[in-house]
Design a protein around this motif. Structure first.
Motif, PDB file in Angstrom:
ATOM      1  N   PRO A  78       0.805  -1.226   0.000  1.00 38.20           N
ATOM      2  CA  PRO A  78       0.000   0.000   0.000  1.00 38.20           C
ATOM      3  C   PRO A  78       0.841   1.281   0.000  1.00 38.20           C
ATOM      4  O   PRO A  78       0.345   2.353  -0.350  1.00 38.20           O
ATOM      5  CB  PRO A  78      -0.812  -0.101   1.298  1.00 38.20           C
ATOM      6  N   ALA A  79       2.125   1.172   0.363  1.00 39.99           N
ATOM      7  CA  ALA A  79       2.983   2.365   0.428  1.00 39.99           C
ATOM      8  C   ALA A  79       3.410   2.872  -0.955  1.00 39.99           C
ATOM      9  O   ALA A  79       3.939   3.969  -1.084  1.00 39.99           O
ATOM     10  CB  ALA A  79       4.221   2.061   1.269  1.00 39.99           C
ATOM     11  N   VAL A  80       3.183   2.075  -2.015  1.00 39.67           N
ATOM     12  CA  VAL A  80       3.622   2.471  -3.363  1.00 39.67           C
ATOM     13  C   VAL A  80       2.724   3.586  -3.897  1.00 39.67           C
ATOM     14  O   VAL A  80       1.504   3.443  -3.900  1.00 39.67           O
ATOM     15  CB  VAL A  80       3.592   1.270  -4.329  1.00 39.67           C
ATOM     16  N   PRO A  81       3.311   4.717  -4.362  1.00 38.73           N
ATOM     17  CA  PRO A  81       2.484   5.815  -4.883  1.00 38.73           C
ATOM     18  C   PRO A  81       1.847   5.447  -6.220  1.00 38.73           C
ATOM     19  O   PRO A  81       2.392   4.644  -6.979  1.00 38.73           O
ATOM     20  CB  PRO A  81       3.489   6.963  -5.055  1.00 38.73           C
ATOM     21  N   ILE A  82       0.690   6.064  -6.512  1.00 42.39           N
ATOM     22  CA  ILE A  82      -0.023   5.738  -7.759  1.00 42.39           C
ATOM     23  C   ILE A  82       0.729   6.240  -8.987  1.00 42.39           C
ATOM     24  O   ILE A  82       0.431   5.849 -10.103  1.00 42.39           O
ATOM     25  CB  ILE A  82      -1.463   6.314  -7.748  1.00 42.39           C
ATOM     26  N   THR A  83       1.739   7.087  -8.772  1.00 46.84           N
ATOM     27  CA  THR A  83       2.546   7.593  -9.893  1.00 46.84           C
ATOM     28  C   THR A  83       3.675   6.643 -10.283  1.00 46.84           C
ATOM     29  O   THR A  83       4.407   6.908 -11.232  1.00 46.84           O
ATOM     30  CB  THR A  83       3.176   8.951  -9.508  1.00 46.84           C
ATOM     31  N   HIS A  84       3.830   5.538  -9.555  1.00 47.13           N
ATOM     32  CA  HIS A  84       4.939   4.620  -9.780  1.00 47.13           C
ATOM     33  C   HIS A  84       4.889   4.072 -11.211  1.00 47.13           C
ATOM     34  O   HIS A  84       3.888   3.465 -11.624  1.00 47.13           O
ATOM     35  CB  HIS A  84       4.866   3.478  -8.759  1.00 47.13           C
ATOM     36  N   SER A  85       5.951   4.248 -11.972  1.00 48.89           N
ATOM     37  CA  SER A  85       5.916   3.906 -13.405  1.00 48.89           C
ATOM     38  C   SER A  85       5.825   2.401 -13.649  1.00 48.89           C
ATOM     39  O   SER A  85       5.115   1.951 -14.563  1.00 48.89           O
ATOM     40  CB  SER A  85       7.125   4.503 -14.128  1.00 48.89           C
ATOM     41  N   GLU A  86       6.513   1.591 -12.824  1.00 48.52           N
ATOM     42  CA  GLU A  86       6.435   0.138 -12.998  1.00 48.52           C
ATOM     43  C   GLU A  86       5.005  -0.353 -12.736  1.00 48.52           C
ATOM     44  O   GLU A  86       4.463  -1.181 -13.484  1.00 48.52           O
ATOM     45  CB  GLU A  86       7.425  -0.574 -12.071  1.00 48.52           C
ATOM     46  N   LEU A  87       4.402   0.160 -11.672  1.00 50.79           N
ATOM     47  CA  LEU A  87       3.018  -0.200 -11.353  1.00 50.79           C
ATOM     48  C   LEU A  87       2.094   0.146 -12.519  1.00 50.79           C
ATOM     49  O   LEU A  87       1.278  -0.679 -12.956  1.00 50.79           O
ATOM     50  CB  LEU A  87       2.579   0.517 -10.071  1.00 50.79           C
ATOM     51  N   ASN A  88       2.234   1.359 -13.035  1.00 51.70           N
ATOM     52  CA  ASN A  88       1.357   1.797 -14.129  1.00 51.70           C
ATOM     53  C   ASN A  88       1.593   1.000 -15.408  1.00 51.70           C
ATOM     54  O   ASN A  88       0.646   0.739 -16.168  1.00 51.70           O
ATOM     55  CB  ASN A  88       1.529   3.296 -14.377  1.00 51.70           C
ATOM     56  N   TYR A  89       2.819   0.586 -15.644  1.00 56.29           N
ATOM     57  CA  TYR A  89       3.117  -0.262 -16.807  1.00 56.29           C
ATOM     58  C   TYR A  89       2.271  -1.546 -16.747  1.00 56.29           C
ATOM     59  O   TYR A  89       1.636  -1.938 -17.728  1.00 56.29           O
ATOM     60  CB  TYR A  89       4.612  -0.601 -16.831  1.00 56.29           C
ATOM     61  N   PHE A  90       2.271  -2.192 -15.568  1.00 56.73           N
ATOM     62  CA  PHE A  90       1.521  -3.444 -15.430  1.00 56.73           C
ATOM     63  C   PHE A  90       0.006  -3.204 -15.469  1.00 56.73           C
ATOM     64  O   PHE A  90      -0.736  -3.992 -16.058  1.00 56.73           O
ATOM     65  CB  PHE A  90       1.920  -4.158 -14.138  1.00 56.73           C
ATOM     66  N   LEU A  91      -0.443  -2.108 -14.828  1.00 51.00           N
ATOM     67  CA  LEU A  91      -1.882  -1.807 -14.822  1.00 51.00           C
ATOM     68  C   LEU A  91      -2.393  -1.525 -16.232  1.00 51.00           C
ATOM     69  O   LEU A  91      -3.455  -2.026 -16.636  1.00 51.00           O
ATOM     70  CB  LEU A  91      -2.169  -0.601 -13.916  1.00 51.00           C
TER      71      LEU A  91
END
Length: 446
Positions: A78-91
Motif C-alpha cells: 500500500p505504500a507504493v504511490p499511484i505515480t509509480h511507473s512500474e506499477l502503471n506499466y503493469f496496470l
C-alpha cells in the motif's frame, strides 16, 4: 484466480517485512520471484543472496524480460504511490495486480487458516503459534511481520495445508482473510488516519471476528467485547495462566484449560503482554488439537522476535534492549517488563515517534507513558508514508512530557548523549528507522 497457473511473481515494494515473507513463500513453492524496492536493506540483501533479482530504481527496463508474460502476478504494498511507473506499466497492460492482503486472502482460502488480529501483539503471537505448529510436525507455513530468532526469517515452514497469518487492521486488510481459527489480542484505537475514530476500528474488528462463524474457534482476552473462548492471567477464563513466577529471568506458570491443568510451562519472553501472547498461541494450538507436550516444549524453546524486547547487551553492569513499540499501550508494556525485571535501576528510554497522525492522535498518552521512565531522549518523528502536519513535532511532544530529565536529540547527537547517561538499563523504542541505529548504539555501549 488460480495461483497454480502463475509462473512469475513480481513484487513492487519487496523489501517490506510482510512482502518479503510472501516473496520467500512463492520462491519456496517454485515460482520465479523478482521485485523492486526504494532502498536496499538487510532484508533485500538476504533475498538477493537467496537468488531473487531485485533493483532499487523505478525503471521498467530493469524488470526481467520473462516477467512481461501473461502468467505473471504483480503484488504491491500500500505504500507504493499511484505515480509509480512500474506499477502503471503493469496496470495499463491489464496484468493481474493484487495488494499483499488480497494475495494472503487467496492463500488462506485454500488452507486451514490461523489468523491473529489485534492492535498489539500480532507478530509475537503469530510467531509463537507458527513455532508451536511447526515444532509439532504440522504441515504449516507462517507469514510473519518480524524476523523470528529461532529461524532468522519472517517465514516459518513450507507447508501447503495450514497457514498462520497476521490479520492486519491497517486499511482493513484482514477482511480479505478466510480464518478457521482466529484470535483478537486487543482493539485499541490506532490508524485513526484511516478509520477516523475508535468506534470505526471496533466495528472493523467485529466484522473480522464474524468471519469465524464457530465462536469456539475465536480466542479473545477476557473483557474484550467479542464472543469467543477467553484467556486471562490470574482471572477466571476458558484458558487461565496462574501460579506465575520468575525463575532465572524466565516465566514459569501453569495454565488451566477446559481439558486439563498444564503445569510448569517455561517461557523466556519478559512482560505480562508477552505472557498473554503465549497464552493466546497456546489456546489456539489447543483448540486445533496440538498435543500438550508439543506446545509446552515449543514455548520453552521460543527465542523471540527481532525488535520485540530484543536484548542487545545483557551484563551485570549494563542492559540494552530494543523494541518496536510505537503505540502508548506498547510503550507501557515495555516499561512494565523493564520494571519487573530490573527494579530500582535507572532506565533511559530513547523514542522515535512513528507517523505525524499517530503522534497527534495520542500525544497526551505518549507523554504520560514516556514520563514513567527515569530519562527520556526523543528523536524527530519518522514520517513513513505521511507529509508533515503543522505544529506536530517531537519538540511539541517533548513539551508535554512531565519528567524533567528529557531531551530532544538528532540522530547525530544520539550516541554521545546516551554515553553521557548514568542509566544502567537503556531501551530504544519505535517503528521507524531507529532499528537501523541499533548496531551502532550497541557497538558504542560495548
Amino acid at each position: 484466480m488460480n495461483l497454480n497457473q502463475i509462473h512469475n511473481v513480481y513484487f513492487i515494494g519487496i523489501g517490506g517485512i510482510g512482502m518479503s515473507a510472501l516473496a520467500r513463500y512463492f520462491q519456496n513453492i517454485g515460482k520465479n520471484v523478482s521485485g523492486y524496492d526504494k532502498t536496499p536493506s538487510a532484508l533485500t540483501n538476504e533475498l538477493i543472496a537467496g537468488g531473487m533479482n531485485i533493483h532499487f530504481e523505478d525503471n521498467i527496463s530493469l524488470i526481467p524480460v520473462n516477467y512481461f508474460v501473461e502468467n505473471t502476478l504483480v503484488i504491491l504494498t500500500p505504500a507504493v504511490p499511484i505515480t509509480h511507473s512500474e506499477l502503471n506499466y503493469f496496470l495499463e497492460r491489464e496484468f493481474i495486480v493484487k495488494k499483499r492482503a488480497e494475495v494472503l486472502g487467496l492463500i488462506t482460502k485454500d488452507t486451514f487458516c490461523f489468523a491473529v488480529a489485534g492492535t498489539h501483539g500480532k507478530t509475537t503471537t503469530s510467531s509463537i503459534l507458527g513455532h508451536i505448529l511447526y515444532e509439532s510436525g504440522a504441515d504449516v507455513t507462517a507469514f510473519l511481520g518480524g524476523i523470528v530468532e529461532n529461524y532468522n526469517s519472517n517465514l516459518i515452514g513450507s507447508g501447503k495445508s495450514i497457514s498462520v497469518v497476521e490479520a492486519d487492521e491497517f486499511d482493513r486488510s484482514f477482511l480479505h482473510l478466510h480464518p478457521n481459527i482466529a484470535c483478537v489480542t486487543s482493539m485499541d484505537a490506532d490508524h485513526l488516519d484511516i478509520y477516523g475514530d475508535a468506534s470505526s476500528i471496533e466495528s472493523s474488528f467485529r466484522e473480522f471476528a464474524d468471519k469465524v462463524s464457530d465462536k469456539s474457534k475465536l480466542i479473545v482476552p477476557k473483557g474484550l467485547p467479542l464472543e469467543g473462548l477467553t484467556v486471562a492471567i490470574n482471572d477466571e477464563a476458558t484458558f487461565t495462566a496462574t501460579n506465575i513466577r520468575i525463575e532465572n529471568s524466565t516465566y514459569v506458570f501453569d495454565v488451566i484449560s477446559p481439558s486439563e491443568t498444564i503445569e510448569n510451562i517455561a517461557f523466556n519472553l519478559p512482560g505480562h503482554h508477552n505472557l498473554m501472547n503465549a497464552l493466546m498461541a497456546l489456546a489456539m494450538a489447543k483448540t486445533f488439537g496440538t498435543p500438550t507436550n508439543d506446545i509446552a516444549k515449543a514455548l520453552a524453546s521460543f527465542k523471540g522476535v527481532q525488535r520485540r524486547f530484543s536484548y542487545q547487551i545483557k551484563t551485570e553492569r549494563l542492559v540494552y534492549i530494543d523494541d518496536y513499540a510505537h503505540h502508548p499501550t506498547e510503550i507501557d508494556a515495555v516499561h512494565q517488563a523493564v520494571r519487573e525485571l530490573y527494579p530500582n535501576q535507572k532506565v533511559l528510554a530513547v523514542f522515535q515517534p512513528h507517523l505525524f497522525s499517530r503522534t497527534k492522535d495520542f500525544a497526551d498518552d505518549f507523554a504520560e507513558k514516556l514520563s514513567r521512565f527515569d530519562e527520556v531522549l526523543l528523536l524527530d518523528i519518522y514520517p513513513a508514508r505521511e507529509l508533515p502536519l503543522e505544529g506536530i513535532t517531537s519538540s511539541w511532544l517533548l513539551s508535554k512530557i512531565e519528567n524533567q530529565n528529557k531531551k530532544l536529540v538528532s540522530k547525530f547527537e544520539l550516541i554521545p548523549t546516551i554515553l553521557k547517561s548514568d542509566a544502567t538499563v537503556i531501551v530504544t523504542i519505535g517503528a521507524g528507522d531507529i532499528g537501523e541505529l541499533v548496531p551502532s548504539i550497541k557497538k558504542a555501549l560495548s
